[in-house]
Design an enzyme around this catalytic site. Structure first.
Site, PDB file in Angstrom:
ATOM      1  N   LYS A 111       0.811  -1.216   0.000  1.00 11.92           N
ATOM      2  CA  LYS A 111       0.000   0.000   0.000  1.00 11.92           C
ATOM      3  C   LYS A 111       0.847   1.269   0.000  1.00 11.92           C
ATOM      4  CE  LYS A 111      -4.173  -1.906   2.100  1.00 11.92           C
ATOM      5  NZ  LYS A 111      -5.182  -1.784   3.170  1.00 11.92           N
ATOM      6  N   LYS A 192      -5.097 -10.544  -5.767  1.00 10.48           N
ATOM      7  CA  LYS A 192      -6.376 -10.791  -5.103  1.00 10.48           C
ATOM      8  C   LYS A 192      -7.442  -9.845  -5.649  1.00 10.48           C
ATOM      9  CE  LYS A 192      -8.511 -10.657  -0.511  1.00 10.48           C
ATOM     10  NZ  LYS A 192      -8.323 -10.277   0.892  1.00 10.48           N
ATOM     11  N   LYS A 195     -11.783  -4.628  -3.830  1.00 13.67           N
ATOM     12  CA  LYS A 195     -12.767  -3.578  -4.057  1.00 13.67           C
ATOM     13  C   LYS A 195     -12.114  -2.222  -4.257  1.00 13.67           C
ATOM     14  CE  LYS A 195     -13.736  -3.061   0.955  1.00 13.67           C
ATOM     15  NZ  LYS A 195     -12.688  -3.979   1.434  1.00 13.67           N
TER      16      LYS A 195
END
Length: 327
Positions: A111, A192, A195
């Site tokens: 991230k 993965k 969303k």
């Protein structure tokens, strides 16, 4: 009765990956365990969130929990921020967490990659995640493969606290289903399904329309060749689609392989779309009814009361053992 704790961030639209990897398991676990299921809104704000969008997504996640089959009378459904003990124990466990442990977290590295600066909350949030679990002395924690590292830190912190201050926390165990635990992106099976992916074609949202689902699955990337065979190493793309098929239809992987033997990807993907549409339709109908009913605040109040009744005594015990004066 053993205790189960898990949660999902109210950031972005919940996907079929969230349903298969988490919510579907929650529904099964509530029958045999004392369950606490959160919307982890304190984790969500470790990256910037639009306030209006966060409020909408918070209501969305609660409604989808219930629409998917979680019964508020069997399991506590609540928001992390509604139980103040999460933040309090999170800070106390941060003081026991080593910098090196946090620096090794692959999710933080992913991230933070390419960003000039990141918030300190993103760095220390594994300590808050540990607090979420340890507050309830959870026996089992449903987690995806990508969260196993965080659960290992939770186990380490529980043992570290127990060794330093005396037996207090249970050391939790992961609950990872064998098939479908980690649904991958439709455009890249090495990642993965997320969303937060900026490409909406990479995921199926639980509230996507039937036409959107058909379009996304028709465009889903497949491996070379045409054989519908479950082989994650050699055929990761079609294996991912097969996992979705089995989880939405109830058929086994062998059943799916037999059904599409010699037919190729075209027929398989077309049928898969209809299987997904059929699986999501009842949930979407219940979701709309729940949103219109106005019952979400009452569900959250009841869930937070159940959670606080378990969390508050634990924080008091931790503070007392650490040497704090209790009021």
């Amino acid at each position: 009765m053993k205790t189960v704790l898990s949660g999902i961030q109210p950031s972005g639209k919940l996907t079929i990956g969230n349903y298969i990897g988490a919510i579907k398991n929650y529904v099964a676990l509530q029958e045999d365990y004392n369950c606490f299921f959160m919307g982890v809104d304190l984790h969500a704000v470790t990256v910037p969130q639009d306030p209006a969008a966060l409020r909408e997504q918070t209501e969305m996640i609660v409604a989808l929990y219930v629409a998917a089959g979680i019964d508020p009378n069997k399991a506590a459904i609540f928001m992390q921020s509604h139980v103040k003990e999460h933040a309090e124990l999170g800070w106390l466990l941060t003081t026991l967490t080593y910098m090196g442990e946090l620096e090794r977290m692959t999710q933080f590295k992913d991230k933070a990659a390419g960003k000039e600066s990141v918030g300190a909350g993103l760095f220390v949030y594994p300590s808050l995640m540990a607090a979420d679990i340890l507050l309830y002395n959870a026996d089992l924690v449903p987690v995806g493969e990508d969260q196993k590292q965080h659960l290992e830190l939770t186990r380490d912190l529980a043992q570290r606290f127990n060794q330093r201050y005396g037996q207090t926390f249970k050391v939790p165990e992961p609950y990872i289903p064998q098939v479908g635990a980690r649904i991958m992106s439709l455009d890249d099976a090495s990642k993965k399904m997320s969303k937060s992916n900026p490409n909406p074609g990479s995921y199926i949202a639980l509230l996507d329309t039937p036409d959107e689902i058909r379009k996304k699955l028709s465009r889903a990337v497949t491996d070379s060749g045409r054989e519908v065979r479950f082989d994650p190493a050699e055929k990761p793309e079609v294996s991912n689609l097969m996992s979705i098929y089995t989880q939405c239809s109830g058929l086994s992987l062998k059943d799916v392989e037999a059904r599409y033997e010699g037919q190729g990807y075209g027929a398989f993907k077309k049928d898969l779309a209809e299987v997904v549409v059929a699986a999501l339709a009842p949930m979407q109908e219940r979701y709309r009814a729940i949103r219109e009913s106005g019952e979400i605040p009452a569900i959250l109040r009841s869930g937070a009361e159940k959670a606080a009744a378990k969390a508050a005594p634990m924080v008091n015990e931790v503070k007392e053992k650490m040497g704090f004066l209790l009021p």
